[in-house]
Design a protein around this motif. Structure first.
Motif, short mmCIF file in Angstrom:
data_model
loop_
_atom_site.label_atom_id
_atom_site.label_comp_id
_atom_site.label_asym_id
_atom_site.label_seq_id
_atom_site.Cartn_x
_atom_site.Cartn_y
_atom_site.Cartn_z
N ASP A 225 -24.14 -2.19 27.49
CA ASP A 225 -23.69 -3.28 28.82
C ASP A 225 -23.96 -2.33 30.17
OD1 ASP A 225 -21.61 -1.26 27.81
OD2 ASP A 225 -20.03 -2.64 28.35
N GLY B 79 -20.46 4.21 28.18
CA GLY B 79 -20.18 5.18 27.35
C GLY B 79 -20.55 6.56 27.48
N ASN C 286 -19.47 -2.45 24.82
CA ASN C 286 -18.06 -1.68 24.71
C ASN C 286 -17.34 -1.82 25.67
OD1 ASN C 286 -19.98 0.15 25.84
ND2 ASN C 286 -19.95 1.38 24.25
N THR D 157 -17.85 -0.36 28.58
CA THR D 157 -17.73 0.64 29.53
C THR D 157 -19.11 1.27 29.57
OG1 THR D 157 -16.45 2.72 29.80
CG2 THR D 157 -16.74 1.96 27.58
MG LIG Z 1 -21.31 0.45 27.09
#
Ligand SMILES: [Mg+2]
Ligand SMILES: Cc1ncc(C[n+]2csc(CCOP(=O)(O)OP(=O)(O)O)c2C)c(N)n1
Ligand code: SF4
Lengths: 247, 67
Positions: free
Chosen positions: A94, A126, A122, A124
């Motif tokens: 994302d 990551g 997710n 964020t």
């Molecule tokens: Mg992400």
């Protein structure tokens, strides 16, 4: 007794670097499973992005081009136009797709490129330490929103699957999750459906997969999957937002 | 008759399979594997139906299923 479940052929038999319980591993397997189903392993060119899925080329037993920082749909456009006989998919997080590469995804989708995009949401960034993404939920604490995402200042989370479904070039757009066996089996079906669009030359297909990031959310793997169900799905509803395959 | 095999060296002990199994036949064990995690085990598999939900959801593709 027969073996009824085994590792897909398109997925290398290696250890992944993903954190325990990270849904990326499950999503990788579902994508590899669909590649096997359509028998396109030998004719696939994957396009990887930045984020925790950056090592795609180490895990999938297919040809892969690495396209950092949101450019995957643009690179995939070039690959598919140069080699229309190839099966071409991107796999993007994302941060990569909904923030850094917003322009590339929107225009590739609008042009109706004959590619498949797997979008792992997710909420964020990551890999880089859990920063706020355009998909971060209102109130969600991240390393760059320590008091929680503020709707007045940061806007509301972007629903990419719905947004892209509005574009004329998009043939298929769906959102799925892998937090429970029930959702997972539907995710498997929709990823196959998206792949079928490309195999049959029916245009741009997009699957948003809701995913947990237990490490940056600061929760256990089981709590992570529970959060997908309790907090993400109410805001990011599962479903098919466009399907131009069966008129 | 069905059974599963867990590759305990690949397992990261996330425990997702333990709640995916409808018969709750899988638990995390006490011993530590080569990665430093406590892997999943299924000691009593008599009730295993071979539904493969544990294997389907495993992020590390550490489970294979026979039926
Ligand atoms: Mg992400
Ligand atoms: C300081 C810094 N800025 C930018 C980058 C580029 N970058 C690599 S991964 C990433 C975040 C990706 O997040 P997402 O696409 O959501 O993937 P996830 O890891 O969550 O799957 C960024 C911004 C970087 N590596 N370091
Ligand atoms: S940081 Fe998050 S997205 Fe990255 S591997 Fe770990 S759990 Fe998965």
């Amino acid at each position: 007794m027969q073996q009824v479940f085994k590792r897909p052929q398109s997925l290398k038999d290696v250890q992944t670097h993903f954190c325990p319980g990270c849904n990326h591993g499950t999503i990788h397997r579902l994508v590899a499973d669909a590649l096997d189903l359509f028998g396109v392993q030998q004719t696939t060119i994957g396009v990887a992005s930045v984020g925790c899925s950056v090592f795609l080329y180490g895990y999938f037993d297919v040809d892969v081009v690495e396209a950092p920082h949101g450019r995957a749909p643009a690179v995939a456009t070039g690959v598919k136009r140069a080699r229309p006989d190839r099966f071409v998919f991107t796999y993007q997080g994302d941060g990569d797709l909904a923030a850094i590469g917003t322009s590339e995804i929107i225009h590739a989708a609008n042009r109706g490129e004959d590619i498949t995009v797997i979008f792992v949401n997710n909420t964020t960034y990551g890999m880089t330490g859990g920063q706020m993404a355009p998909t971060t939920l209102v109130g969600q604490k991240t390393s760059t929103s320590p008091y929680g995402r503020n709707k007045a200042k940061d806007g509301s989370p972007i629903r990419m699957a719905e947004l892209l479904a509005q574009l004329g070039g998009v043939a298929f757009s769906a959102r799925v999750a892998v937090d429970s066996p029930k959702h997972l089996m539907d995710a498997k079906k929709q990823i196959r459906e998206a792949f079928r669009f490309q195999v049959e030359g029916k245009g741009f297909s997009f699957v948003e997969v809701l995913s947990s990031c237990p490490t940056n959310w600061g929760v256990t793997p089981l709590e992570g999957n529970a959060r997908v169900g309790a907090e993400m799905i109410p805001y990011f509803p599962l479903g098919i937002f466009k399907n131009q395959g069966n008129p | 008759m069905a059974r599963i095999e867990i590759d305990e060296s690949r397992c990261k002990g996330c425990g997702i399979c333990t709640i995916a199994c409808p018969k709750k036949l899988i638990t995390l064990c006490d011993k530590v594997n080569i990665q430093g995690y406590t892997p999943a085990e299924a000691l009593n598999q008599e009730q295993c139906t071979g539904c493969a939900l544990c294997a389907e959801i495993c992020p590390d593709v550490a489970i294979i299923v026979f039926k």
